[in-house]
Design an enzyme around this catalytic site. Structure first.
Site, PDB file in Angstrom:
ATOM      1  N   GLY A  15     -11.209  28.918  18.887  1.00 11.41           N
ATOM      2  CA  GLY A  15      -9.979  28.442  18.244  1.00 11.41           C
ATOM      3  C   GLY A  15      -9.377  27.204  18.869  1.00 11.41           C
ATOM      4  N   LYS A  16     -10.208  26.343  19.454  1.00 12.86           N
ATOM      5  CA  LYS A  16      -9.682  25.134  20.102  1.00 12.86           C
ATOM      6  C   LYS A  16      -9.023  24.191  19.101  1.00 12.86           C
ATOM      7  CE  LYS A  16     -13.492  23.810  22.085  1.00 12.86           C
ATOM      8  NZ  LYS A  16     -14.351  24.953  21.702  1.00 12.86           N
ATOM      9  N   THR A  17      -9.714  23.935  17.991  1.00 10.28           N
ATOM     10  CA  THR A  17      -9.172  22.994  17.002  1.00 10.28           C
ATOM     11  C   THR A  17      -7.894  23.542  16.382  1.00 10.28           C
ATOM     12  OG1 THR A  17     -11.382  22.131  16.531  1.00 10.28           O
ATOM     13  CG2 THR A  17      -9.667  21.706  14.884  1.00 10.28           C
ATOM     14  N   LYS A  38     -11.221  13.985  20.524  1.00  8.91           N
ATOM     15  CA  LYS A  38     -12.301  14.927  20.849  1.00  8.91           C
ATOM     16  C   LYS A  38     -13.438  14.058  21.364  1.00  8.91           C
ATOM     17  CE  LYS A  38     -15.076  18.777  19.095  1.00  8.91           C
ATOM     18  NZ  LYS A  38     -14.477  19.950  19.745  1.00  8.91           N
ATOM     19  N   GLY A 117     -11.942  19.721  24.087  1.00  8.88           N
ATOM     20  CA  GLY A 117     -13.298  19.806  24.603  1.00  8.88           C
ATOM     21  C   GLY A 117     -14.267  20.357  23.577  1.00  8.88           C
ATOM     22  N   ALA A 118     -15.509  20.525  23.994  1.00  9.77           N
ATOM     23  CA  ALA A 118     -16.546  21.108  23.139  1.00  9.77           C
ATOM     24  C   ALA A 118     -17.100  22.334  23.850  1.00  9.77           C
ATOM     25  CB  ALA A 118     -17.652  20.088  22.888  1.00  9.77           C
ATOM     26  N   GLY A 119     -17.080  23.470  23.158  1.00  8.72           N
ATOM     27  CA  GLY A 119     -17.576  24.693  23.781  1.00  8.72           C
ATOM     28  C   GLY A 119     -16.699  25.139  24.936  1.00  8.72           C
TER      29      GLY A 119
END
Length: 215
Positions: A15-17, A38, A117-119
């Site tokens: 649920g970062k975005t 991002k 971030g990513a992941g």
């Protein structure tokens, strides 16, 4: 340097975005000019970056000074393969200068910059760099988004310890979904017992915003 907040998570699809968009709206409601980036997005096919497109649309609604930006401005590095950047890039070295330049451009337009971030924290970017290393490089405060499913105690504590070990100031937010009704009985009692304040993304974004901004 403007206030920088790095949104990370215990894993992918946590649920970062979603959380980043709520933070953007929260800070904009306080009269702050918000910006978002991002740095790396994988799974970008035919130039379409799903997360970046969502984030840019949200930021444009909240900060008119971002209206002329394109997705490339907020997602400087993209790869087609939906995998860790090290794999998706075929072991390409990370071009940090490209990201730094993008951040510098964005910070001319905002008071607070949310970096997504990513992941998770230990996603490998290249042979020398993990996602957690970007937080230190950017001198950012981190928000760890965690889940509310069985196993969240372990996942949350491991990720938090990783940041504590690197002396990264951070807050933790729980993104509870509709199928997480058992959280109150299975996981929340542990956090309550150790005196840990459970902040939920949906219910406590104002408090989360305060904690992050003041760190």
């Amino acid at each position: 340097m403007k206030k920088r907040i790095f949104v990370t998570a215990t894993n992918t699809d946590i649920g970062k975005t979603y959380t980043t968009k709520l933070l953007l709206k929260e800070y904009a409601s306080r009269g702050l000019r918000v910006g978002v980036i991002k740095p790396i997005e994988t799974g970008v096919v035919d130039g379409f970056a799903p997360d970046g497109s969502e984030l840019l649309a949200c930021a444009k609604e909240l900060n008119n000074q971002m209206k002329d930006l394109s997705v490339k401005d907020i997602v400087p590095i993209t790869y087609e393969l939906p995998a860790a950047p090290l794999v998706a890039s075929n072991n390409e070295e990370l071009d940090l200068k490209k990201i730094d330049e993008a951040i510098e451009k964005l910070e001319e337009l905002c008071d607070v910059l949310i970096i997504e971030g990513a992941g998770g924290l230990y996603v490998p970017i290249d042979r020398h760099t993990m996602m957690i290393d970007l937080i230190k490089h950017f001198k950012a405060t981190a928000l760890l988004v965690t889940h509310c499913s069985l196993g969240c105690i372990n996942d949350t504590l491991l990720s938090s310890k990783a940041m504590l070990d690197k002396q990264i100031p951070h807050a933790i937010a729980f993104n509870c979904r509709d199928n997480n009704d058992a959280f109150a009985d299975i996981s929340a009692p542990y956090f309550t017992k150790i005196g840990f304040e459970v902040l939920k993304v949906d219910e406590n974004i104002d408090t989360i915003g305060d904690v992050l901004y003041n760190q």
